[in-house]
Each structure stands twice: as structure tokens, then as C-alpha cells.
Design a protein around this motif. Structure first.
Motif, PDB file in Angstrom:
ATOM      1  N   ILE A  92     102.356 117.250  21.737  1.00  0.00           N
ATOM      2  CA  ILE A  92     102.749 118.651  21.564  1.00  0.00           C
ATOM      3  C   ILE A  92     103.132 119.257  22.915  1.00  0.00           C
TER       4      ILE A  92
ATOM      5  N   THR B 110     109.435 119.374  14.777  1.00  0.00           N
ATOM      6  CA  THR B 110     108.813 120.654  14.424  1.00  0.00           C
ATOM      7  C   THR B 110     108.951 121.665  15.557  1.00  0.00           C
ATOM      8  N   VAL B 111     108.717 121.201  16.780  1.00  0.00           N
ATOM      9  CA  VAL B 111     108.807 122.090  17.943  1.00  0.00           C
ATOM     10  C   VAL B 111     110.248 122.567  18.147  1.00  0.00           C
TER      11      VAL B 111
ATOM     12  N   VAL C 227      98.198 113.452  19.675  1.00  0.00           N
ATOM     13  CA  VAL C 227      98.887 114.592  19.063  1.00  0.00           C
ATOM     14  C   VAL C 227      98.932 115.766  20.037  1.00  0.00           C
TER      15      VAL C 227
ATOM     16  N   ILE D 109     106.434 115.647  15.609  1.00  0.00           N
ATOM     17  CA  ILE D 109     106.034 116.795  16.422  1.00  0.00           C
ATOM     18  C   ILE D 109     107.242 117.396  17.124  1.00  0.00           C
ATOM     19  N   ASP D 110     108.082 116.544  17.705  1.00  0.00           N
ATOM     20  CA  ASP D 110     109.236 117.057  18.436  1.00  0.00           C
ATOM     21  C   ASP D 110     110.202 117.786  17.505  1.00  0.00           C
TER      22      ASP D 110
ATOM     23  N   SER E 182     106.540 117.914  23.918  1.00  0.00           N
ATOM     24  CA  SER E 182     107.659 118.502  23.179  1.00  0.00           C
ATOM     25  C   SER E 182     107.896 119.963  23.537  1.00  0.00           C
TER      26      SER E 182
ATOM     27  N   THR F 227     104.647 109.905  15.034  1.00  0.00           N
ATOM     28  CA  THR F 227     103.983 111.151  15.414  1.00  0.00           C
ATOM     29  C   THR F 227     104.832 111.932  16.413  1.00  0.00           C
ATOM     30  N   THR F 228     105.393 111.217  17.393  1.00  0.00           N
ATOM     31  CA  THR F 228     106.221 111.860  18.419  1.00  0.00           C
ATOM     32  C   THR F 228     107.431 112.535  17.807  1.00  0.00           C
TER      33      THR F 228
END
Length: 205
Positions: free
Chosen positions: A14, A160-161, A10, A157-158, A17, A153-154
Motif C-alpha cells: 500500500i 485500487t490506489v 499488504v 492494491i495498485d 502504491s 496482491t501488488t
């Protein structure tokens, strides 16, 4: 997949991303020109392109694990070296990332297709995923399950970023595009990439 391994991934994802790249530029540009709400389709498009890369990379890594444990180990170490090299390159990068601020009446569908193509045609994503995934996969475990966890997960996260970049750009676009700010961001994430590579190398020694 071990919980601690997932948490380590994670953190690395982050960094991946957040680091400056074509997805970041696209998100900033859309945020400036269209605002957050209309740009959501572009964020979706970026994730579709990323998901295609993840599937392709995952299938290749799974096949590699099945054929040769030695080759898989070599790929893992090459990945460590690549992360450190990427960090050095990012640290030395003094160029600024300027978002295209030309405003035209683009539909949501056009933004979606454009974003998909941006990630699909970005070979750096594939190289990075090839370097990254093997560091967190246990060859003795279920590769499909592990790859699905890493892939989901990737993307989460991406997305969200990119949403954060888009929202921030809609409010503070001119500051994000500052050459001085971008140089500092490059050095920050260059250091992070080097740190990730060094930590992974230490974990394997």
C-alpha cells in the motif's frame, strides 16, 4: 505463505502504491482531463505494465533461490538498505509532481497503450520489486505460489490506489497538484519507507 507475512506485505505494498511516482501522475492527469470512467483503461494499462515487471522479477528471484541461499540473503539485506535509502530520498524531495493537464481527444486504446509504456519504462518499479519481494518469501516454501500471491496482491492494491487517485483528481485536481501538498506527501511516505525498512531489519536480527 503465512497469513501474518501476507498482511505485512499488504501494508508495504500500500505504501509502495500510494507513494508519488509516474503512475500517480498519470492517474491524476487522466482524472483531471477525462474523468474516472474513461480513465479505467489507463489504470488497466498501468497494471499490465506492472504485471510484466512482477513476472520478470519473480522469475529472477526464483532462479536465485534455486542457485544460492547466501546470494538470496544478501539480496534481502540490500533490499532493507534500499527501502531506508528510498525513504531518506523521498523525505528530502521538495519537488512537486505536476500532472499534464493539456486536454486532447485521446481514445481509450491510446490511454491504455500510454499507461502500459509508462510502467514498462519505469526502472524504479523493477528495483523496488527486487528489493521488496525477497523480504516476504520463504526459500523453503513453494516459490511459485508465494510469488503469485505477492504479484496478485501488488496488482490488486495498485489498481485500487490508482482508481482512488483518478477519482480524487477528477474532483480535486488542483489541490492534489499543489507544491505544498506534494512536499508533505513526500515526507509522509519517506517516513513510511524508512519505517518499513527498519521493521524488516529488526525482524531479521
Amino acid at each position: 505463505m503465512d497469513y501474518h507475512v501476507w498482511l505485512a506485505y499488504v501494508v508495504t505494498a500500500i505504501v509502495f502504491s500510494l507513494a508519488p511516482g509516474s503512475g500517480m501522475v498519470n492517474s491524476i492527469s487522466n482524472g483531471i482531463n477525462y474523468g474516472t470512467r474513461k480513465s479505467l483503461t489507463a489504470i488497466l494499462g498501468l497494471q499490465i505494465g506492472l504485471a510484466v515487471h512482477i513476472i520478470l522479477v519473480g522469475a529472477g528471484i526464483g532462479a536465485l533461490i534455486a542457485k544460492s541461499a547466501i546470494a538470496f540473503t544478501i539480496i534481502k539485506w540490500v533490499g532493507v538498505v534500499y527501502l531506508i535509502w528510498l525513504g531518506i530520498q523521498k523525505w528530502r524531495d521538495t519537488s512537486s509532481l505536476v500532472a499534464d493537464t493539456s486536454h486532447d481527444a485521446r481514445s481509450a486504446g491510446t490511454l491504455l497503450r500510454s499507461a502500459v509504456l509508462i510502467n514498462l519504462t519505469n526502472p524504479k518499479s523493477v528495483v523496488f520489486l527486487v528489493a521488496l519481494f525477497p523480504q516476504f518469501i520463504d526459500p523453503a516454501g513453494n516459490q511459485v505460489t508465494q510469488l503469485m500471491i505477492l504479484g496478485a496482491t501488488t496488482v490488486a492494491i495498485d489498481a485500487t490506489v490508482m482508481l482512488g487517485y483518478t477519482s480524487l483528481a477528477s474532483q480535486m485536481g488542483r489541490y492534489i497538484r499543489s507544491g505544498r501538498i506534494m512536499e508533505k506527501i513526500n515526507k509522509l511516505f519517506g517516513s513510511m519507507f524508512i519505517g518499513c525498512g527498519a521493521l524488516l531489519a529488526a525482524a531479521k536480527s
